[in-house]
Design a protein around this motif. Structure first.
Motif, PDB file in Angstrom:
ATOM      1  N   THR A 170       0.829  -1.205   0.000  1.00  0.00           N
ATOM      2  CA  THR A 170       0.000   0.000   0.000  1.00  0.00           C
ATOM      3  C   THR A 170       0.865   1.258   0.000  1.00  0.00           C
ATOM      4  OG1 THR A 170      -1.775  -1.163   1.136  1.00  0.00           O
ATOM      5  CG2 THR A 170      -1.817   1.229   1.251  1.00  0.00           C
ATOM      6  N   ALA A 171       1.937   1.259   0.791  1.00  0.00           N
ATOM      7  CA  ALA A 171       2.830   2.420   0.859  1.00  0.00           C
ATOM      8  C   ALA A 171       3.465   2.699  -0.507  1.00  0.00           C
ATOM      9  CB  ALA A 171       3.906   2.199   1.908  1.00  0.00           C
ATOM     10  N   LYS A 221       2.249   1.814  -3.508  1.00  0.00           N
ATOM     11  CA  LYS A 221       1.200   2.289  -4.414  1.00  0.00           C
ATOM     12  C   LYS A 221       0.863   3.746  -4.145  1.00  0.00           C
ATOM     13  CE  LYS A 221      -0.902  -2.258  -5.012  1.00  0.00           C
ATOM     14  NZ  LYS A 221      -2.052  -3.106  -4.676  1.00  0.00           N
ATOM     15  N   GLN A 222       0.811   4.125  -2.871  1.00  0.00           N
ATOM     16  CA  GLN A 222       0.512   5.519  -2.530  1.00  0.00           C
ATOM     17  C   GLN A 222       1.591   6.452  -3.052  1.00  0.00           C
ATOM     18  OE1 GLN A 222       0.086   5.075   1.731  1.00  0.00           O
ATOM     19  NE2 GLN A 222      -2.154   4.935   1.587  1.00  0.00           N
ATOM     20  N   ARG A 223       2.831   6.034  -2.989  1.00  0.00           N
ATOM     21  CA  ARG A 223       3.927   6.875  -3.514  1.00  0.00           C
ATOM     22  C   ARG A 223       3.850   6.998  -5.035  1.00  0.00           C
ATOM     23  NH1 ARG A 223       8.844   7.647   0.177  1.00  0.00           N
ATOM     24  NH2 ARG A 223       7.951   7.105   2.177  1.00  0.00           N
ATOM     25  N   VAL A 238       1.106   6.810  -6.866  1.00  0.00           N
ATOM     26  CA  VAL A 238      -0.045   7.674  -7.154  1.00  0.00           C
ATOM     27  C   VAL A 238       0.327   9.132  -6.925  1.00  0.00           C
ATOM     28  CG1 VAL A 238      -2.347   8.320  -6.331  1.00  0.00           C
ATOM     29  CG2 VAL A 238      -1.811   5.920  -6.809  1.00  0.00           C
ATOM     30  N   ALA A 239       0.983   9.431  -5.809  1.00  0.00           N
ATOM     31  CA  ALA A 239       1.402  10.808  -5.515  1.00  0.00           C
ATOM     32  C   ALA A 239       2.366  11.317  -6.588  1.00  0.00           C
ATOM     33  CB  ALA A 239       2.042  10.885  -4.133  1.00  0.00           C
ATOM     34  N   LYS A 247       0.363  12.099  -9.780  1.00  0.00           N
ATOM     35  CA  LYS A 247      -0.441  13.312  -9.580  1.00  0.00           C
ATOM     36  C   LYS A 247       0.430  14.562  -9.583  1.00  0.00           C
ATOM     37  CE  LYS A 247      -4.473  11.421  -7.213  1.00  0.00           C
ATOM     38  NZ  LYS A 247      -5.334  11.512  -6.027  1.00  0.00           N
ATOM     39  N   GLU A 304      -9.835  10.620  -7.358  1.00  0.00           N
ATOM     40  CA  GLU A 304      -9.777   9.188  -7.046  1.00  0.00           C
ATOM     41  C   GLU A 304      -9.438   8.387  -8.297  1.00  0.00           C
ATOM     42  OE1 GLU A 304     -10.243   7.727  -3.935  1.00  0.00           O
ATOM     43  OE2 GLU A 304     -10.074   9.812  -3.301  1.00  0.00           O
TER      44      GLU A 304
END
Length: 183
Positions: free
Chosen positions: A73-74, A76-78, A80-81, A84, A110
């Motif tokens: 998850t960490a 994937k979040q990086r 995505v950030a 963006k 989202e």
């Protein structure tokens, strides 16, 4: 003669970008799509290696980032950030008065992601898109850390489709006038 060769190579890259980007981490496809229901989405299609290397290159703590397990998850979040942050798109539209132009900085909302070594796909909702878009000004800098990187930006509205080649020569940026709505 030289211009003809460059033109033929450019046409070849644009024609086969959908096929070759799944195998070549130096090519990524980005799409801004207007859906039938009026929503807008942004799609990124690239091998995981390419976007991973871009993320690492932009990180201030490369060792810590490399230690995060891919698929977590960490991680994937990086990613995505990172995507963006590199999305710099402005939309211009007509105001209430004929000569009035309104500028909107678009944002990504989202989304969904599918990580795969062969081809990773990221899909985000685009927020802030005005009605009657007359012009888009864009800079898509994901993977700009590689000198050999070529990003294909596709604008899609129903059956209409327009492509832009973004690379170091044009600073991964461009302008489109009148694709989505005529001025």
């Amino acid at each position: 003669m030289r211009k003809k060769v460059k033109f033929i190579l450019l046409v070849g890259v644009l024609m086969f970008s959908g096929v070759s980007n799944a195998h070549d981490s130096n090519i990524a496809t980005f799409q801004i799509r207007h859906l039938d229901d009026g929503r807008w989405i942004y799609e990124v299609m690239t091998p995981l290696y390419g976007i991973d290397q871009s993320l690492i290159a932009s990180s201030s703590n490369k060792a810590k980032l490399k230690a995060i397990p891919k698929g977590s998850t960490a991680y994937k979040q990086r990613l995505v950030a990172h995507i963006k942050q590199a999305f710099d798109v402005k939309a211009f539209s007509r105001g209430e008065k004929t000569q009035e132009v309104t500028t909107s900085q678009l944002r990504l909302g989202e989304g969904k992601i599918k990580l795969d070594d062969h081809l990773s796909v990221f899909i985000f909702e685009i927020l802030g898109m005005p009605e009657n878009v007359t012009q888009l000004k864009f800079r898509i800098s994901n993977m700009a850390n590689k000198d050999s990187q070529n990003n294909i930006l596709r604008l899609i509205d129903g059956a209409k489709n327009k492509k832009y080649l973004l690379n170091h020569k044009n600073n991964f940026s461009g302008v489109d006038k009148g694709f989505f709505f005529a001025p």
